[in-house]
Scaffold this active site. Structure first.
Site, PDB file in Angstrom:
ATOM      1  N   LYS A 195      21.989  22.412  -2.574  1.00  0.00           N
ATOM      2  CA  LYS A 195      21.023  22.453  -3.917  1.00  0.00           C
ATOM      3  C   LYS A 195      21.625  23.694  -4.431  1.00  0.00           C
ATOM      4  CE  LYS A 195      16.872  24.360  -2.316  1.00  0.00           C
ATOM      5  NZ  LYS A 195      17.090  25.646  -2.881  1.00  0.00           N
ATOM      6  N   ASP A 217      -1.472  26.147   0.803  1.00  0.00           N
ATOM      7  CA  ASP A 217      -0.923  24.878   0.364  1.00  0.00           C
ATOM      8  C   ASP A 217      -1.611  23.749  -0.141  1.00  0.00           C
ATOM      9  OD1 ASP A 217       2.135  24.083   1.866  1.00  0.00           O
ATOM     10  OD2 ASP A 217       1.257  22.556   0.811  1.00  0.00           O
ATOM     11  N   ASN A 276      24.592  32.286  -0.111  1.00  0.00           N
ATOM     12  CA  ASN A 276      24.721  30.746   0.440  1.00  0.00           C
ATOM     13  C   ASN A 276      25.837  30.153  -0.125  1.00  0.00           C
ATOM     14  OD1 ASN A 276      22.352  30.962   1.782  1.00  0.00           O
ATOM     15  ND2 ASN A 276      21.316  29.441   0.729  1.00  0.00           N
ATOM     16  N   GLU A 322      16.714  28.056   9.511  1.00  0.00           N
ATOM     17  CA  GLU A 322      15.819  27.303  10.276  1.00  0.00           C
ATOM     18  C   GLU A 322      16.610  26.970  11.734  1.00  0.00           C
ATOM     19  OE1 GLU A 322      15.448  23.295   8.486  1.00  0.00           O
ATOM     20  OE2 GLU A 322      14.772  24.390   6.570  1.00  0.00           O
ATOM     21  N   PHE A 347      30.432  30.984  11.090  1.00  0.00           N
ATOM     22  CA  PHE A 347      30.724  29.950  10.013  1.00  0.00           C
ATOM     23  C   PHE A 347      31.942  29.603   9.938  1.00  0.00           C
ATOM     24  CE2 PHE A 347      26.805  29.006   7.681  1.00  0.00           C
ATOM     25  CZ  PHE A 347      25.948  29.649   8.429  1.00  0.00           C
ATOM     26  N   LYS A 374      21.099  36.135  -3.331  1.00  0.00           N
ATOM     27  CA  LYS A 374      20.761  35.054  -2.549  1.00  0.00           C
ATOM     28  C   LYS A 374      21.727  33.773  -2.806  1.00  0.00           C
ATOM     29  CE  LYS A 374      18.522  31.943   0.042  1.00  0.00           C
ATOM     30  NZ  LYS A 374      18.704  31.954   1.480  1.00  0.00           N
ATOM     31  N   CYS A 408      19.177  23.838   1.714  1.00  0.00           N
ATOM     32  CA  CYS A 408      19.356  24.676   1.018  1.00  0.00           C
ATOM     33  C   CYS A 408      21.122  24.872   0.290  1.00  0.00           C
ATOM     34  CB  CYS A 408      19.365  26.116   1.748  1.00  0.00           C
ATOM     35  SG  CYS A 408      17.751  26.671   2.173  1.00  0.00           S
ATOM     36  N   VAL A 441       9.851  28.178   5.336  1.00  0.00           N
ATOM     37  CA  VAL A 441       9.995  29.499   4.805  1.00  0.00           C
ATOM     38  C   VAL A 441       8.460  30.101   4.718  1.00  0.00           C
ATOM     39  CG1 VAL A 441      10.352  31.254   2.924  1.00  0.00           C
ATOM     40  CG2 VAL A 441      12.149  29.711   3.792  1.00  0.00           C
TER      41      VAL A 441
HETATM   42  P1  NAD Z   1       9.294  23.262   1.847  1.00  0.00           P
HETATM   43  O1  NAD Z   1       9.543  22.039   1.467  1.00  0.00           O
HETATM   44  O2  NAD Z   1       9.296  23.288   3.651  1.00  0.00           O
HETATM   45  O3  NAD Z   1       7.751  23.950   1.722  1.00  0.00           O
HETATM   46  C1  NAD Z   1       7.385  23.912   0.464  1.00  0.00           C
HETATM   47  C2  NAD Z   1       5.765  23.918   0.737  1.00  0.00           C
HETATM   48  O4  NAD Z   1       5.156  24.352  -0.448  1.00  0.00           O
HETATM   49  C3  NAD Z   1       5.320  22.624   0.993  1.00  0.00           C
HETATM   50  O5  NAD Z   1       4.342  22.569   2.075  1.00  0.00           O
HETATM   51  C4  NAD Z   1       4.633  21.956  -0.039  1.00  0.00           C
HETATM   52  O6  NAD Z   1       3.383  21.364   0.323  1.00  0.00           O
HETATM   53  C5  NAD Z   1       4.088  23.469  -0.762  1.00  0.00           C
HETATM   54  N1  NAD Z   1       3.638  23.226  -2.159  1.00  0.00           N
HETATM   55  C6  NAD Z   1       4.384  22.730  -3.275  1.00  0.00           C
HETATM   56  N2  NAD Z   1       3.691  23.014  -4.455  1.00  0.00           N
HETATM   57  C7  NAD Z   1       2.732  23.796  -3.873  1.00  0.00           C
HETATM   58  C8  NAD Z   1       1.510  24.375  -4.852  1.00  0.00           C
HETATM   59  N3  NAD Z   1       1.554  24.172  -6.239  1.00  0.00           N
HETATM   60  N4  NAD Z   1       0.690  25.227  -4.392  1.00  0.00           N
HETATM   61  C9  NAD Z   1       0.822  25.366  -2.968  1.00  0.00           C
HETATM   62  N5  NAD Z   1       1.687  24.674  -2.170  1.00  0.00           N
HETATM   63  C10 NAD Z   1       2.558  24.023  -2.850  1.00  0.00           C
HETATM   64  O7  NAD Z   1      10.437  24.097   1.506  1.00  0.00           O
HETATM   65  P2  NAD Z   1      11.187  25.315   2.275  1.00  0.00           P
HETATM   66  O8  NAD Z   1      12.253  24.809   3.000  1.00  0.00           O
HETATM   67  O9  NAD Z   1      10.205  26.284   2.825  1.00  0.00           O
HETATM   68  O10 NAD Z   1      11.732  26.234   0.989  1.00  0.00           O
HETATM   69  C11 NAD Z   1      11.137  26.833   0.224  1.00  0.00           C
HETATM   70  C12 NAD Z   1      11.821  27.788  -0.577  1.00  0.00           C
HETATM   71  O11 NAD Z   1      12.459  28.669   0.277  1.00  0.00           O
HETATM   72  C13 NAD Z   1      12.997  27.152  -1.303  1.00  0.00           C
HETATM   73  O12 NAD Z   1      13.502  27.770  -2.413  1.00  0.00           O
HETATM   74  C14 NAD Z   1      14.205  27.242  -0.654  1.00  0.00           C
HETATM   75  O13 NAD Z   1      15.465  27.072  -1.225  1.00  0.00           O
HETATM   76  C15 NAD Z   1      13.954  28.386  -0.007  1.00  0.00           C
HETATM   77  N6  NAD Z   1      14.675  28.870   1.402  1.00  0.00           N
HETATM   78  C16 NAD Z   1      14.485  27.803   2.477  1.00  0.00           C
HETATM   79  C17 NAD Z   1      15.040  28.150   3.581  1.00  0.00           C
HETATM   80  C18 NAD Z   1      15.243  27.187   4.800  1.00  0.00           C
HETATM   81  O14 NAD Z   1      15.952  27.335   5.660  1.00  0.00           O
HETATM   82  N7  NAD Z   1      14.549  26.010   4.505  1.00  0.00           N
HETATM   83  C19 NAD Z   1      15.813  29.385   3.925  1.00  0.00           C
HETATM   84  C20 NAD Z   1      15.655  30.304   2.822  1.00  0.00           C
HETATM   85  C21 NAD Z   1      15.148  29.923   1.460  1.00  0.00           C
END
Ligand code: NAD
Length: 497
Positions: free
Chosen positions: A286, A34, A231, A158, A272, A227, A283, A15
């Site tokens: 959880k 990050d 989901n 994704e 879907f 949200k 997603c 994201v």
């Molecule tokens: P991810 O695990 O791919 O990425 C999270 C990133 O945050 C990692 O790169 C990690 O190193 C970084 N991080 C963690 N702690 C940190 C800190 N203290 N400082 C800086 N960086 C830090 O996760 P994601 O899939 O991108 O999901 C992120 C959020 O978005 C979640 O809440 C998820 O539910 C939501 N979301 C995800 C999707 C999806 O398709 N993946 C879609 C919509 C919403």
């Protein structure tokens, strides 16, 4: 309106990185932060930590101009007006979302506030997280006038994340102050006014200058609930059609025909409604659990969410039993498994049903040859290669000498296999398709025993002559075809988030 905003995005995952690249594409000045140094280094060296269509183009276009990547949160916050928090919110042991990453980031941000800041929840969080973030800032002695907290949930999927971000079905902004809502409107103005789509070099998608993005302003609580509710609803749709698939199969029905019939109802819609191995990914599992936990905390009877989860878990048993029924016994069998990511279009293997199936096969004593076009590196971290688990270079190599081949992920290339070549390389021509990528009649004609989800198996389960004719088995050319809305890939509603 229309002015560039100084934005920090915390988290460079699926994201955060997409959001950061897209905000830069929308004309803003973006710093992506990050705390994983290797990711920061990789990105600054021109590498990309995730597989996502269009992302390489955007990073190439904007990195080191409108987009910078760093590990230095302090300086990023000082330079920014809006700070988007896009870190993980994994499932905790109680089912509730684990918000410790969010809290850690907020505490860090609190140490660097040097003026009015808007903290934006981009991560998926339970209702009232906005309130908790506010409390956390106040506890860290940040005066209330120096910050606002806005919920701006992300709905990208994704595999199509960049286009989803730039051409969203809706942008939800849950702000409890006019000042912060104005800033969020300014950030998304180029999409809501249609200016982005009118640009000559914009990435094309469903929206246009004439039909721009819709921004829905709500309370913070409503945005958080939108949200989770979205989901959970999508997960419910997948579990519903999977339950229908099992029922259909038990009476020699065909779930693809049923889904087509249901999907033509505009109140239901075709997306879907694809039966398969069940949903996975980082997603849906959880988020269903977290939403269920929220309901429990509020004393609300929302047991349907537990049923959604149970049906999903059972769906993998259903598939595994098909594999067993095709192979009779597992020990010593050689199985080819196509697909490791939780759906096509991504390298994400988190909560992937494919990974679970491969693990079960290994536990059962099979030798497994796997292939995935992009997810093998990530898969190796959770399923290391071994004497019994071989990572291969392509579907035909995986299939060599196999007693059966399983389709576990809906990648486009798995829907276009050279069936004669495949048959020639396998020990026995048995395919168990967890994604319904082929028509049973077509597979029969190519000499395969074919088991799929919610449809009669060909060449294994005896079916009536009438039904065989309807399926085009054998020598009938009118095998059923899926409507375009149910074609295997693309937008038809892969289990995603
Ligand atoms: P991810 O695990 O791919 O990425 C999270 C990133 O945050 C990692 O790169 C990690 O190193 C970084 N991080 C963690 N702690 C940190 C800190 N203290 N400082 C800086 N960086 C830090 O996760 P994601 O899939 O991108 O999901 C992120 C959020 O978005 C979640 O809440 C998820 O539910 C939501 N979301 C995800 C999707 C999806 O398709 N993946 C879609 C919509 C919403």
């Amino acid at each position: 309106m229309g002015e560039a905003v100084k934005i920090t995005v915390v988290g460079s995952g699926y994201v955060g990185l997409v959001a950061a690249a897209c905000f830069a594409e929308m004309g803003h000045d973006v710093i992506c932060v990050d705390n994983d140094e290797s990711k920061v280094r990789l990105l600054n060296d021109g590498g990309i930590p995730i597989f996502e269509d269009h992302l390489p183009i955007l990073l190439k276009k904007h990195l080191n101009s409108r987009l910078r990547v760093t590990g230095d949160l302090h300086s990023a916050v000082e330079q920014s007006d809006a700070i988007f928090i896009a870190v993980g919110t994994p499932q905790g042991s109680s089912g509730a979302a684990d918000l410790s990453y969010v809290e850690a980031v907020v505490s860090q941000i609190a140490r660097c506030v040097n003026g009015y800041k808007v903290l934006v929840e981009k991560s998926t969080v339970p209702v009232y997280t906005n309130e908790w973030i506010t409390q956390c800032m106040l506890r860290n002695r940040i005066p209330r006038k120096n910050f606002d907290v806005v919920s701006n949930p992300e709905f990208l999927r994704e595999g199509t994340a960049v286009i989803d971000f730039l051409h969203p079905d809706r942008i939800v902004v849950g702000a409890n102050s006019q000042r912060s809502e104005r800033l969020l409107r300014q950030i998304y103005e180029t999409l809501t006014s249609g200016r982005y789509y009118a640009k000559g070099d914009s990435l094309p998608g469903p929206l246009s200058a004439e039909k721009p993005a819709t921004l829905l302003a709500t309370s913070a609580q409503s945005a958080e609930l939108i949200k989770h509710a979205s989901n959970a609803f999508l997960a419910m749709k997948i579990s519903f059609i999977n339950a229908v698939a099992n029922l259909a199969e038990s009476v020699n029905g065909d779930v693809e025909e049923i889904a087509a019939g249901m999907g033509l109802d505009s109140r239901i819609g075709a997306k879907f409604l694809r039966a398969g191995l069940g949903y996975g990914g980082s997603c849906f599992p959880k988020d269903v659990a977290a939403f269920s936990w929220v309901a429990q905390q509020q004393g609300i009877d929302f047991h349907i969410l537990e049923e959604v989860r149970k049906i999903n878990a059972r769906q993998q048993d259903v598939f595994f039993n098909k594999v067993r029924s095709a192979l009779w016994t597992l020990r010593g069998k050689k199985v080819a498994a196509l697909g490791l990511s939780f759906k096509g279009g991504t390298d994400d293997v988190r909560e992937s049903p494919a990974i679970d199936i491969v693990k079960r096969l290994l536990d059962g004593g099979c030798t497994v040859s796997v292939y995935d076009p992009v997810a093998m590196d990530r898969a190796k971290a959770v399923l290391p290669p071994s004497r019994d688990l071989h990572y291969t270079a392509g579907p035909y190599t995986a299939a060599e000498g196999a007693d059966a081949l399983l389709i576990l992920t809906d990648w486009a290339e798995f829907a276009q296999l050279d069936l004669s070549r495949l048959k020639g390389t396998m020990r026995f021509p048995i395919i168990v398709d967890g994604r319904n990528l082929y028509k049973p009649g077509h597979m029969f004609e190519h000499g395969f025993s074919y088991l799929s989800i919610g449809r009669p198996a060909v060449d294994r389960i005896p079916v009536s002559t009438e039904r065989r004719l309807a399926l085009g088995v054998p020598n009938v050319t009118t095998a059923f075809s899926r409507p375009e809305s149910l074609q295997p890939l693309g937008d038809a509603g892969s289990p995603t988030s």
